[in-house]
Motif scaffolding. Structure first.
Motif: not given
Length: 536
Positions: A1-6, A23-32, A39-47
Protein backbone atom coordinates in the motif's frame (compact mmCIF):
# COMPACT_ATOMS: atom_id res chain seq x y z
CA UNK A 1 0.00 0.00 0.00
CA UNK A 2 1.46 3.33 -1.11
CA UNK A 3 1.19 6.61 0.79
CA UNK A 4 1.01 9.60 -1.57
CA UNK A 5 1.86 13.09 -0.24
CA UNK A 6 1.20 15.71 -2.94
CA UNK A 7 2.43 19.22 -2.14
CA UNK A 8 5.06 21.83 -2.79
CA UNK A 9 7.17 20.66 0.18
CA UNK A 10 9.28 23.75 0.79
CA UNK A 11 9.11 22.97 4.48
CA UNK A 12 8.53 19.73 6.39
CA UNK A 13 7.33 19.51 9.98
CA UNK A 14 7.92 17.43 13.09
CA UNK A 15 4.22 16.56 13.07
CA UNK A 16 4.45 15.13 9.54
CA UNK A 17 7.37 12.93 10.63
CA UNK A 18 5.48 11.65 13.68
CA UNK A 19 2.34 11.05 11.61
CA UNK A 20 4.19 9.04 8.95
CA UNK A 21 6.09 7.02 11.54
CA UNK A 22 2.81 6.04 13.24
CA UNK A 23 1.35 4.87 9.91
CA UNK A 24 4.47 2.88 9.08
CA UNK A 25 4.68 1.20 12.49
CA UNK A 26 1.02 0.89 13.53
CA UNK A 27 -0.62 0.37 10.15
CA UNK A 28 -3.77 1.79 8.59
CA UNK A 29 -6.60 -0.16 10.16
CA UNK A 30 -7.46 2.22 13.00
CA UNK A 31 -6.47 5.60 11.49
CA UNK A 32 -9.39 7.82 10.50
CA UNK A 33 -9.96 9.26 7.04
CA UNK A 34 -10.90 12.87 6.28
CA UNK A 35 -14.55 12.20 7.15
CA UNK A 36 -13.71 10.66 10.53
CA UNK A 37 -14.25 7.01 9.56
CA UNK A 38 -11.63 4.29 10.20
CA UNK A 39 -9.79 3.20 7.04
CA UNK A 40 -9.95 -0.48 8.07
CA UNK A 41 -7.07 -1.39 5.76
CA UNK A 42 -5.09 -4.33 7.04
CA UNK A 43 -2.07 -3.84 4.79
CA UNK A 44 0.97 -1.95 6.07
CA UNK A 45 2.43 0.93 4.01
CA UNK A 46 5.11 -0.32 1.63
CA UNK A 47 6.41 3.01 0.24
CA UNK A 48 5.91 6.75 0.61
CA UNK A 49 5.67 8.94 -2.51
CA UNK A 50 6.33 12.67 -2.21
CA UNK A 51 4.78 14.27 -5.30
CA UNK A 52 6.58 17.64 -5.45
CA UNK A 53 4.21 20.01 -7.23
CA UNK A 54 5.32 23.22 -9.02
CA UNK A 55 8.63 21.40 -9.44
CA UNK A 56 9.61 23.60 -12.37
CA UNK A 57 9.11 26.83 -10.39
CA UNK A 58 11.43 28.48 -7.89
CA UNK A 59 12.54 31.84 -6.52
CA UNK A 60 8.95 33.08 -6.03
CA UNK A 61 6.72 33.56 -3.01
CA UNK A 62 4.62 30.51 -3.91
CA UNK A 63 7.72 28.44 -4.66
CA UNK A 64 10.86 29.80 -2.99
CA UNK A 65 12.99 26.64 -3.30
CA UNK A 66 14.10 24.85 -6.47
CA UNK A 67 13.27 21.18 -6.89
CA UNK A 68 16.74 19.87 -6.03
CA UNK A 69 16.72 21.53 -2.60
CA UNK A 70 13.24 20.24 -1.85
CA UNK A 71 14.33 16.73 -2.91
CA UNK A 72 17.44 16.94 -0.69
CA UNK A 73 15.29 17.97 2.26
CA UNK A 74 12.78 15.16 1.70
CA UNK A 75 15.52 12.54 1.50
CA UNK A 76 17.10 13.83 4.72
CA UNK A 77 13.65 13.91 6.36
CA UNK A 78 12.96 10.30 5.28
CA UNK A 79 16.12 8.62 6.60
CA UNK A 80 14.43 6.91 9.57
CA UNK A 81 11.02 6.14 8.07
CA UNK A 82 12.04 2.49 7.51
CA UNK A 83 10.28 2.07 4.15
CA UNK A 84 11.26 3.24 0.65
CA UNK A 85 10.62 6.91 -0.18
CA UNK A 86 10.25 8.26 -3.71
CA UNK A 87 10.49 11.94 -4.72
CA UNK A 88 8.60 12.61 -7.96
CA UNK A 89 8.61 16.05 -9.66
CA UNK A 90 5.22 17.34 -10.84
CA UNK A 91 5.44 20.38 -13.11
CA UNK A 92 3.00 23.26 -12.75
CA UNK A 93 -0.07 23.12 -14.98
CA UNK A 94 -1.97 26.04 -13.43
CA UNK A 95 -5.43 25.80 -11.92
CA UNK A 96 -6.87 22.59 -13.34
CA UNK A 97 -9.79 20.43 -12.19
CA UNK A 98 -7.80 17.46 -13.55
CA UNK A 99 -4.68 18.13 -11.51
CA UNK A 100 -5.02 14.99 -9.38
CA UNK A 101 -5.41 12.83 -12.46
CA UNK A 102 -2.45 14.57 -14.07
CA UNK A 103 -0.31 13.95 -10.96
CA UNK A 104 -1.09 10.22 -10.97
CA UNK A 105 -0.20 9.97 -14.67
CA UNK A 106 2.96 12.03 -14.18
CA UNK A 107 4.15 9.73 -11.38
CA UNK A 108 3.63 6.75 -13.66
CA UNK A 109 5.57 8.41 -16.48
CA UNK A 110 8.42 9.64 -14.25
CA UNK A 111 8.93 6.14 -12.85
CA UNK A 112 8.78 4.47 -16.29
CA UNK A 113 5.46 2.85 -15.42
CA UNK A 114 6.82 1.13 -12.30
CA UNK A 115 4.51 3.11 -9.99
CA UNK A 116 0.92 2.85 -11.13
CA UNK A 117 -1.23 4.37 -8.39
CA UNK A 118 -4.89 3.45 -8.05
CA UNK A 119 -7.53 3.85 -5.32
CA UNK A 120 -6.93 0.17 -4.45
CA UNK A 121 -3.19 0.46 -3.78
CA UNK A 122 -2.76 4.10 -2.66
CA UNK A 123 -3.85 6.31 0.22
CA UNK A 124 -3.54 10.08 -0.33
CA UNK A 125 -2.31 12.22 2.56
CA UNK A 126 -3.53 15.80 2.17
CA UNK A 127 -4.94 18.47 4.50
CA UNK A 128 -5.94 21.08 1.88
CA UNK A 129 -8.92 21.29 -0.53
CA UNK A 130 -6.73 19.56 -3.14
CA UNK A 131 -7.76 16.37 -1.32
CA UNK A 132 -11.20 16.69 -2.92
CA UNK A 133 -9.70 16.18 -6.37
CA UNK A 134 -8.27 12.82 -5.29
CA UNK A 135 -11.43 11.87 -3.44
CA UNK A 136 -13.41 12.43 -6.63
CA UNK A 137 -11.14 9.84 -8.29
CA UNK A 138 -11.99 7.31 -5.59
CA UNK A 139 -8.87 7.60 -3.43
CA UNK A 140 -9.10 7.34 0.35
CA UNK A 141 -7.86 10.48 2.09
CA UNK A 142 -5.92 10.84 5.32
CA UNK A 143 -6.16 14.45 6.54
CA UNK A 144 -2.72 14.65 8.31
CA UNK A 145 -2.91 18.05 10.13
CA UNK A 146 -6.63 18.51 9.53
CA UNK A 147 -9.05 17.20 12.18
CA UNK A 148 -11.35 14.63 10.53
CA UNK A 149 -14.85 15.88 9.84
CA UNK A 150 -16.62 18.63 7.95
CA UNK A 151 -15.08 21.60 9.79
CA UNK A 152 -11.87 23.32 8.72
CA UNK A 153 -9.96 22.72 11.97
CA UNK A 154 -6.34 21.69 12.35
CA UNK A 155 -4.29 19.91 15.01
CA UNK A 156 -1.16 21.94 14.29
CA UNK A 157 0.16 24.61 11.97
CA UNK A 158 0.33 23.78 8.27
CA UNK A 159 3.75 23.98 6.57
CA UNK A 160 2.69 26.97 4.50
CA UNK A 161 1.48 28.84 7.59
CA UNK A 162 4.90 28.35 9.17
CA UNK A 163 6.71 29.51 6.03
CA UNK A 164 4.56 32.63 5.68
CA UNK A 165 5.00 33.37 9.36
CA UNK A 166 8.79 33.17 9.06
CA UNK A 167 8.66 35.46 6.01
CA UNK A 168 6.98 38.32 7.85
CA UNK A 169 9.34 41.20 8.59
CA UNK A 170 8.37 41.36 12.26
CA UNK A 171 9.66 37.79 12.75
CA UNK A 172 13.15 39.00 11.93
CA UNK A 173 12.85 41.55 14.74
CA UNK A 174 11.28 39.11 17.24
CA UNK A 175 13.56 36.17 18.02
CA UNK A 176 10.98 34.50 20.24
CA UNK A 177 8.39 34.43 17.45
CA UNK A 178 10.94 32.89 15.10
CA UNK A 179 11.92 30.30 17.73
CA UNK A 180 8.29 29.32 18.19
CA UNK A 181 7.76 28.87 14.44
CA UNK A 182 11.02 26.97 13.96
CA UNK A 183 9.98 24.56 16.71
CA UNK A 184 7.32 23.18 14.31
CA UNK A 185 9.92 22.41 11.63
CA UNK A 186 11.55 19.03 11.19
CA UNK A 187 15.34 19.14 11.76
CA UNK A 188 15.87 18.21 8.10
CA UNK A 189 14.18 21.45 7.04
CA UNK A 190 16.13 23.48 9.58
CA UNK A 191 19.41 21.99 8.35
CA UNK A 192 18.71 22.78 4.72
CA UNK A 193 17.37 26.24 5.48
CA UNK A 194 20.53 26.96 7.48
CA UNK A 195 22.94 25.60 4.87
CA UNK A 196 21.32 27.46 1.98
CA UNK A 197 20.31 30.65 3.87
CA UNK A 198 16.64 30.12 3.03
CA UNK A 199 15.60 32.32 5.97
CA UNK A 200 16.91 35.47 4.27
CA UNK A 201 15.63 34.38 0.87
CA UNK A 202 11.99 34.07 1.91
CA UNK A 203 12.14 37.40 3.76
CA UNK A 204 13.37 39.02 0.54
CA UNK A 205 10.75 37.33 -1.66
CA UNK A 206 7.81 38.17 0.60
CA UNK A 207 8.90 41.77 1.21
CA UNK A 208 9.26 42.65 -2.48
CA UNK A 209 6.05 44.26 -3.74
CA UNK A 210 7.45 44.56 -7.27
CA UNK A 211 7.26 40.86 -8.03
CA UNK A 212 4.03 38.86 -7.97
CA UNK A 213 3.46 35.50 -6.28
CA UNK A 214 4.75 33.61 -9.31
CA UNK A 215 7.70 35.92 -9.88
CA UNK A 216 6.45 38.13 -12.71
CA UNK A 217 6.40 41.91 -12.95
CA UNK A 218 2.92 41.95 -14.45
CA UNK A 219 0.19 39.38 -14.96
CA UNK A 220 -1.39 41.22 -17.90
CA UNK A 221 1.44 40.79 -20.42
CA UNK A 222 1.01 38.55 -23.46
CA UNK A 223 4.38 36.76 -23.40
CA UNK A 224 3.99 35.24 -26.87
CA UNK A 225 3.79 38.73 -28.34
CA UNK A 226 6.51 39.98 -26.01
CA UNK A 227 8.99 37.25 -27.00
CA UNK A 228 8.46 37.91 -30.71
CA UNK A 229 9.07 41.63 -30.17
CA UNK A 230 12.25 40.97 -28.14
CA UNK A 231 13.74 38.79 -30.88
CA UNK A 232 12.81 41.21 -33.63
CA UNK A 233 14.64 44.14 -32.05
CA UNK A 234 17.53 42.16 -30.51
CA UNK A 235 19.95 43.00 -33.32
CA UNK A 236 19.11 46.71 -33.09
CA UNK A 237 19.79 46.68 -29.35
CA UNK A 238 23.00 44.77 -29.81
CA UNK A 239 24.31 47.07 -32.55
CA UNK A 240 23.68 50.08 -30.31
CA UNK A 241 25.75 48.56 -27.50
CA UNK A 242 28.32 46.15 -29.00
CA UNK A 243 31.19 48.66 -29.16
CA UNK A 244 31.02 49.32 -25.42
CA UNK A 245 31.06 45.74 -24.09
CA UNK A 246 34.16 45.01 -22.00
CA UNK A 247 35.37 41.38 -22.01
CA UNK A 248 35.46 39.33 -18.82
CA UNK A 249 32.37 38.73 -16.72
CA UNK A 250 29.34 40.05 -18.62
CA UNK A 251 25.85 40.21 -17.15
CA UNK A 252 22.57 40.95 -18.91
CA UNK A 253 19.92 41.90 -16.36
CA UNK A 254 16.39 41.50 -17.64
CA UNK A 255 17.76 39.31 -20.44
CA UNK A 256 14.25 38.39 -21.71
CA UNK A 257 14.82 35.40 -24.02
CA UNK A 258 18.63 35.70 -24.13
CA UNK A 259 18.85 37.30 -27.58
CA UNK A 260 21.40 39.98 -26.62
CA UNK A 261 23.66 37.38 -24.98
CA UNK A 262 23.35 35.14 -28.02
CA UNK A 263 24.67 37.90 -30.29
CA UNK A 264 27.35 39.05 -27.84
CA UNK A 265 28.66 35.52 -27.32
CA UNK A 266 29.36 35.29 -31.05
CA UNK A 267 31.85 38.20 -31.01
CA UNK A 268 35.41 36.90 -31.42
CA UNK A 269 36.87 39.26 -28.78
CA UNK A 270 34.37 37.93 -26.22
CA UNK A 271 34.97 34.19 -26.74
CA UNK A 272 36.86 33.95 -23.44
CA UNK A 273 34.18 35.84 -21.52
CA UNK A 274 31.57 34.42 -19.16
CA UNK A 275 27.97 35.48 -19.75
CA UNK A 276 25.26 35.62 -17.09
CA UNK A 277 21.64 36.24 -18.06
CA UNK A 278 19.34 37.33 -15.25
CA UNK A 279 15.57 37.09 -15.73
CA UNK A 280 12.83 37.14 -13.09
CA UNK A 281 9.82 36.47 -15.37
CA UNK A 282 9.21 32.74 -15.25
CA UNK A 283 8.00 32.42 -18.86
CA UNK A 284 11.08 34.16 -20.24
CA UNK A 285 13.54 32.32 -18.00
CA UNK A 286 12.17 29.00 -19.23
CA UNK A 287 12.74 30.11 -22.83
CA UNK A 288 16.36 30.99 -21.98
CA UNK A 289 16.97 27.58 -20.43
CA UNK A 290 15.41 25.86 -23.43
CA UNK A 291 17.53 27.84 -25.89
CA UNK A 292 20.66 26.87 -24.00
CA UNK A 293 19.60 23.23 -24.04
CA UNK A 294 19.05 23.55 -27.80
CA UNK A 295 22.67 24.67 -28.24
CA UNK A 296 21.85 28.15 -29.54
CA UNK A 297 24.76 29.87 -27.74
CA UNK A 298 28.21 29.50 -29.31
CA UNK A 299 29.99 30.24 -26.06
CA UNK A 300 29.55 27.34 -23.60
CA UNK A 301 30.06 29.69 -20.64
CA UNK A 302 26.52 31.06 -20.74
CA UNK A 303 24.54 30.79 -17.52
CA UNK A 304 21.02 31.89 -16.64
CA UNK A 305 19.89 32.97 -13.19
CA UNK A 306 16.34 33.53 -12.00
CA UNK A 307 16.99 36.31 -9.53
CA UNK A 308 15.53 39.65 -8.51
CA UNK A 309 17.98 42.44 -9.33
CA UNK A 310 15.99 45.06 -7.42
CA UNK A 311 16.04 43.62 -3.93
CA UNK A 312 19.79 43.05 -3.80
CA UNK A 313 22.95 42.14 -5.66
CA UNK A 314 22.68 39.43 -8.30
CA UNK A 315 26.46 39.26 -8.81
CA UNK A 316 29.18 39.38 -6.13
CA UNK A 317 30.33 42.91 -5.40
CA UNK A 318 33.20 44.19 -7.54
CA UNK A 319 33.22 41.25 -9.97
CA UNK A 320 31.53 42.39 -13.21
CA UNK A 321 33.26 43.98 -16.16
CA UNK A 322 30.07 44.72 -18.10
CA UNK A 323 26.46 44.88 -17.01
CA UNK A 324 23.83 45.36 -19.68
CA UNK A 325 20.16 46.23 -19.27
CA UNK A 326 17.63 47.19 -21.88
CA UNK A 327 14.05 48.42 -21.47
CA UNK A 328 14.18 47.45 -17.82
CA UNK A 329 14.72 50.50 -15.64
CA UNK A 330 11.43 52.10 -16.65
CA UNK A 331 9.64 48.90 -15.56
CA UNK A 332 11.19 49.13 -12.10
CA UNK A 333 9.92 52.70 -11.78
CA UNK A 334 6.53 51.71 -13.20
CA UNK A 335 5.77 48.51 -11.32
CA UNK A 336 7.81 49.34 -8.23
CA UNK A 337 8.64 52.86 -7.12
CA UNK A 338 11.40 55.45 -7.09
CA UNK A 339 13.09 53.90 -4.07
CA UNK A 340 13.41 50.57 -5.87
CA UNK A 341 14.87 52.23 -8.97
CA UNK A 342 17.50 54.04 -6.89
CA UNK A 343 18.31 50.76 -5.14
CA UNK A 344 18.72 49.10 -8.53
CA UNK A 345 21.20 51.78 -9.63
CA UNK A 346 23.22 51.43 -6.43
CA UNK A 347 23.34 47.64 -6.77
CA UNK A 348 24.78 47.88 -10.27
CA UNK A 349 27.49 50.25 -9.06
CA UNK A 350 28.45 47.83 -6.29
CA UNK A 351 28.60 44.85 -8.67
CA UNK A 352 30.99 46.44 -11.16
CA UNK A 353 34.75 46.08 -10.92
CA UNK A 354 36.74 49.30 -11.13
CA UNK A 355 36.77 50.36 -14.78
CA UNK A 356 33.62 48.35 -15.47
CA UNK A 357 30.62 49.73 -17.35
CA UNK A 358 26.87 49.51 -16.98
CA UNK A 359 25.27 49.82 -20.42
CA UNK A 360 21.67 50.92 -19.95
CA UNK A 361 19.47 51.30 -23.01
CA UNK A 362 15.93 52.46 -22.32
CA UNK A 363 13.20 54.96 -23.06
CA UNK A 364 13.60 58.51 -21.75
CA UNK A 365 11.58 61.65 -21.24
CA UNK A 366 12.18 65.03 -22.91
CA UNK A 367 14.29 67.63 -21.12
CA UNK A 368 11.39 70.06 -20.76
CA UNK A 369 8.89 67.34 -19.88
CA UNK A 370 6.71 69.59 -17.69
CA UNK A 371 6.35 72.25 -20.37
CA UNK A 372 2.78 72.75 -21.59
CA UNK A 373 2.24 72.27 -25.31
CA UNK A 374 -0.68 72.26 -27.74
CA UNK A 375 -1.51 69.00 -29.48
CA UNK A 376 -3.59 68.12 -32.53
CA UNK A 377 -4.85 64.56 -32.98
CA UNK A 378 -5.94 62.92 -36.22
CA UNK A 379 -9.66 62.10 -36.11
CA UNK A 380 -10.31 60.63 -39.56
CA UNK A 381 -8.29 57.42 -39.20
CA UNK A 382 -10.94 55.52 -37.26
CA UNK A 383 -14.14 55.81 -35.29
CA UNK A 384 -14.88 58.74 -32.99
CA UNK A 385 -16.81 58.40 -29.72
CA UNK A 386 -19.94 56.42 -29.10
CA UNK A 387 -18.66 52.98 -30.12
CA UNK A 388 -19.43 50.22 -27.63
CA UNK A 389 -16.61 47.85 -26.56
CA UNK A 390 -18.93 44.83 -26.54
CA UNK A 391 -19.39 45.29 -30.29
CA UNK A 392 -15.87 43.88 -30.76
CA UNK A 393 -14.30 40.47 -30.17
CA UNK A 394 -11.64 41.79 -27.79
CA UNK A 395 -10.01 44.96 -26.47
CA UNK A 396 -7.36 45.03 -29.20
CA UNK A 397 -9.96 45.00 -31.97
CA UNK A 398 -11.87 47.76 -30.18
CA UNK A 399 -8.78 49.95 -29.76
CA UNK A 400 -7.65 49.35 -33.35
CA UNK A 401 -11.00 50.64 -34.59
CA UNK A 402 -10.49 54.05 -32.96
CA UNK A 403 -9.12 57.20 -34.49
CA UNK A 404 -5.94 58.60 -32.95
CA UNK A 405 -8.01 61.23 -31.19
CA UNK A 406 -10.48 58.77 -29.71
CA UNK A 407 -7.65 56.46 -28.66
CA UNK A 408 -6.06 59.38 -26.81
CA UNK A 409 -9.25 59.82 -24.79
CA UNK A 410 -9.13 56.12 -23.88
CA UNK A 411 -5.44 56.52 -22.98
CA UNK A 412 -6.23 59.55 -20.82
CA UNK A 413 -8.73 57.44 -18.90
CA UNK A 414 -6.50 54.34 -18.54
CA UNK A 415 -2.94 55.64 -18.15
CA UNK A 416 -1.63 54.73 -14.67
CA UNK A 417 -5.16 54.93 -13.32
CA UNK A 418 -4.43 52.28 -10.71
CA UNK A 419 -1.41 54.30 -9.59
CA UNK A 420 -3.60 57.38 -9.12
CA UNK A 421 -2.21 59.44 -12.01
CA UNK A 422 -4.48 62.08 -13.57
CA UNK A 423 -3.64 63.25 -17.10
CA UNK A 424 -5.03 66.78 -17.33
CA UNK A 425 -5.89 68.51 -20.60
CA UNK A 426 -7.54 71.72 -21.68
CA UNK A 427 -9.20 72.04 -25.06
CA UNK A 428 -8.78 75.09 -27.32
CA UNK A 429 -10.31 75.86 -30.68
CA UNK A 430 -8.01 77.79 -33.00
CA UNK A 431 -9.43 78.74 -36.41
CA UNK A 432 -12.02 76.00 -36.03
CA UNK A 433 -9.52 73.25 -35.18
CA UNK A 434 -9.33 71.58 -31.77
CA UNK A 435 -6.04 71.52 -29.86
CA UNK A 436 -5.38 70.06 -26.42
CA UNK A 437 -3.03 71.70 -23.97
CA UNK A 438 -1.11 69.30 -21.73
CA UNK A 439 2.35 68.50 -20.44
CA UNK A 440 4.86 67.46 -23.07
CA UNK A 441 5.63 64.31 -21.03
CA UNK A 442 1.99 63.23 -21.31
CA UNK A 443 2.04 63.59 -25.08
CA UNK A 444 5.22 61.50 -25.23
CA UNK A 445 3.66 58.84 -23.00
CA UNK A 446 0.70 58.58 -25.37
CA UNK A 447 2.81 58.48 -28.51
CA UNK A 448 5.01 55.74 -27.07
CA UNK A 449 2.07 53.48 -26.21
CA UNK A 450 -0.80 54.24 -28.57
CA UNK A 451 0.03 51.43 -31.00
CA UNK A 452 0.58 48.65 -28.45
CA UNK A 453 -3.04 47.59 -28.53
CA UNK A 454 -2.28 43.90 -27.99
CA UNK A 455 -0.68 44.67 -24.62
CA UNK A 456 -2.70 47.75 -23.73
CA UNK A 457 -3.55 46.81 -20.14
CA UNK A 458 0.09 46.14 -19.33
CA UNK A 459 1.35 49.25 -21.13
CA UNK A 460 -1.04 51.46 -19.16
CA UNK A 461 1.02 50.80 -16.04
CA UNK A 462 4.32 51.86 -17.60
CA UNK A 463 5.88 55.29 -17.23
CA UNK A 464 8.55 56.25 -19.78
CA UNK A 465 9.08 59.95 -19.13
CA UNK A 466 9.70 60.15 -15.38
CA UNK A 467 13.33 61.27 -15.98
CA UNK A 468 15.00 63.17 -18.79
CA UNK A 469 18.53 62.32 -19.95
CA UNK A 470 20.04 64.99 -17.70
CA UNK A 471 17.99 63.64 -14.77
CA UNK A 472 19.50 60.22 -15.38
CA UNK A 473 23.01 61.64 -15.55
CA UNK A 474 22.55 63.50 -12.25
CA UNK A 475 21.26 60.42 -10.42
CA UNK A 476 23.97 58.13 -11.79
CA UNK A 477 26.71 60.54 -10.74
CA UNK A 478 25.21 60.77 -7.25
CA UNK A 479 26.01 57.06 -6.80
CA UNK A 480 29.62 57.45 -7.99
CA UNK A 481 29.25 56.62 -11.68
CA UNK A 482 31.00 58.62 -14.38
CA UNK A 483 28.73 59.01 -17.41
CA UNK A 484 30.69 58.58 -20.62
CA UNK A 485 30.41 61.45 -23.13
CA UNK A 486 29.43 58.78 -25.65
CA UNK A 487 26.13 58.47 -23.81
CA UNK A 488 23.24 60.23 -25.51
CA UNK A 489 19.50 60.58 -25.89
CA UNK A 490 18.06 60.13 -29.36
CA UNK A 491 14.85 59.93 -31.31
CA UNK A 492 13.73 56.71 -32.97
CA UNK A 493 13.13 57.95 -36.50
CA UNK A 494 11.26 54.80 -37.51
CA UNK A 495 8.65 55.60 -34.86
CA UNK A 496 8.40 59.16 -36.12
CA UNK A 497 7.96 58.11 -39.74
CA UNK A 498 5.62 55.18 -39.12
CA UNK A 499 3.71 56.01 -35.94
CA UNK A 500 3.73 59.75 -35.28
CA UNK A 501 3.61 61.70 -38.55
CA UNK A 502 0.07 62.39 -39.69
CA UNK A 503 -1.32 61.16 -36.37
CA UNK A 504 -0.25 63.91 -33.99
CA UNK A 505 1.21 67.40 -34.21
CA UNK A 506 2.79 69.30 -31.33
CA UNK A 507 2.95 73.08 -31.03
CA UNK A 508 4.25 75.61 -28.58
CA UNK A 509 2.98 79.16 -28.19
CA UNK A 510 4.10 82.43 -26.69
CA UNK A 511 0.48 83.27 -26.02
CA UNK A 512 -1.44 82.10 -22.99
CA UNK A 513 -4.49 81.61 -25.19
CA UNK A 514 -3.66 81.17 -28.91
CA UNK A 515 -6.24 82.89 -31.09
CA UNK A 516 -4.92 82.01 -34.58
CA UNK A 517 -2.58 79.58 -36.28
CA UNK A 518 0.11 82.27 -36.30
CA UNK A 519 0.21 81.89 -32.51
CA UNK A 520 1.11 78.19 -32.77
CA UNK A 521 4.77 77.28 -33.33
CA UNK A 522 5.37 73.75 -34.74
CA UNK A 523 7.59 71.59 -32.58
CA UNK A 524 9.68 68.56 -33.52
CA UNK A 525 8.88 65.28 -31.85
CA UNK A 526 11.13 64.91 -28.78
CA UNK A 527 13.69 62.22 -27.99
CA UNK A 528 12.35 58.73 -27.30
CA UNK A 529 15.34 56.65 -26.15
CA UNK A 530 18.75 56.88 -24.52
CA UNK A 531 22.01 54.97 -24.35
CA UNK A 532 23.72 55.44 -21.01
CA UNK A 533 27.30 54.27 -20.43
CA UNK A 534 27.81 54.46 -16.69
CA UNK A 535 31.44 53.75 -15.77
CA UNK A 536 32.91 52.85 -12.40
Amino acid sequence: MYLLLPGRHHLLTRYQKEYLNRLVKDGLSEVKNHLGNPLQISELPTAIIFAVTSANHNNTRRNPLPLYKRAMMIQDFSRDLEIPVFVIPIDDVGQSPNFASYTIKKIEAETEMSLSLTPKNTIVLCSTPVANLYSDLGFSILPVERIPGRDEKFITKLPWEILEGLAKSEVKMNSQTKTDLVSYMDPASVRLWDEYQVWDKIQMLFSDSLIGEDGDLTESRDYNTYVREMDLIAELKFNDTKNYILPGRIGDIGCAVGSWIKLASEKSNLFESDFYGVEIARHLFQVCEQRKENGEFRNPNVFFLRKNAVSGLVFPAGTMNTIHSSSLTHEIESYGNREKLLSFIQNRYLELAMGGVWINRDVVGPEDKDREVYVWFQDTDGTNLGQKPNSYANLKEYLDSMSTKERFFRFQSDFRKEEGYVLRTEVFSVDGIEYYRMKLADVCEFLSKKDYTDNWESEMHESFCFWSFSDWKTHLESFGFQVSPKSHAYRNEWLVENRYLGKTKIFTSDKEVPSSHEDLIPMDFPVTHMLLLAEK
